[in-house]
Design a protein around this motif. Structure first.
Motif, PDB file in Angstrom:
ATOM      1  N   LYS A 125      -1.785   6.288   3.397  1.00 36.47           N
ATOM      2  CA  LYS A 125      -1.354   5.165   2.674  1.00 36.47           C
ATOM      3  C   LYS A 125       0.936   5.935   2.936  1.00 36.47           C
ATOM      4  N   GLU A 181      -5.369  10.711   0.777  1.00 40.79           N
ATOM      5  CA  GLU A 181      -4.791   9.233   1.834  1.00 40.79           C
ATOM      6  C   GLU A 181      -3.790   9.484   2.557  1.00 40.79           C
ATOM      7  N   MET A 228       0.693  -1.462  -0.264  1.00 42.68           N
ATOM      8  CA  MET A 228      -0.112  -0.107   0.257  1.00 42.68           C
ATOM      9  C   MET A 228       0.929   1.643   0.222  1.00 42.68           C
TER      10      MET A 228
END
Length: 188
Positions: free
Chosen positions: A85, A82, A1
């Motif tokens: 991550k 995000e 990820m």
């Protein structure tokens, strides 16, 4: 990820060593310019066969460090979208270290490496160390199986099923799974 930001002007083909080992939830953003805009057939093949999502970003040049500023801008944009991550800048340019330090202070998982393979190896070593600590000396023969399960499976259930398939011992699998649960927070 993880999302890898490749400073292709700086690292060229060498920075993409290890791209074949990335997973489908990884992403690679290759920043290139007119100064560095060629790929070998071998690299092209590795990129299209890679599980990760590949994005090519042609940068506008004209001033010193144009690519660096544009890479850093898109990095900030992606972090805002995000936060959870992991971000990896692939460059030999130590000027990015101040960007890395800035985001680390804000608790963002970020690093700078010279090629993807060194980051993949670092992640493998860290996982192995964490698993060894959680399982303890009495379970050291299971470290390899557990690390493979964590690396190769996307879900908690997948990790559990992989270990069960390998060990075929429900009691032992339950014991090991309880110990490694802290490492599975990011899995669905």
């Amino acid at each position: 990820m993880a999302i890898y930001f490749i400073d292709y002007e700086n690292v060229h083909i060498d920075g993409l060593k290890g791209v074949a080992k990335l997973k489908e939830d990884d992403a690679v953003c290759i920043f290139y310019s007119e100064k560095a805009n060629t790929l070998t057939f071998g690299l092209h093949r590795r990129l299209i066969e890679c599980n990760a999502k590949i994005e090519y970003i042609k940068v506008t040049v004209g001033t010193k460090d144009s690519l660096d500023f544009q890479l850093t801008s898109i990095l900030g944009y992606k972090i805002a979208k995000e936060e959870n991550k992991e971000y990896v800048i692939v460059s030999k340019d130590k000027g990015f270290d101040s960007t890395v330090e800035f985001w680390r202070k804000k608790r963002i998982k970020i690093s700078r490496v010279e090629d993807i393979s060194s980051d993949v190896q670092k992640q493998t070593d860290e996982t192995q160390k964490q698993v060894a600590e959680l399982l303890g000396e009495e379970n050291k023969e299971y470290i390899k199986v557990v690390c493979s399960a964590i690396k190769d499976r996307k879900s908690k259930e997948g990790v559990h099923n992989y270990i069960m398939k390998e060990l075929c011992d429900n009691k032992k699998v339950t014991e090991l799974y309880k110990k490694i649960k802290p490492l599975l927070k990011e899995k669905s």
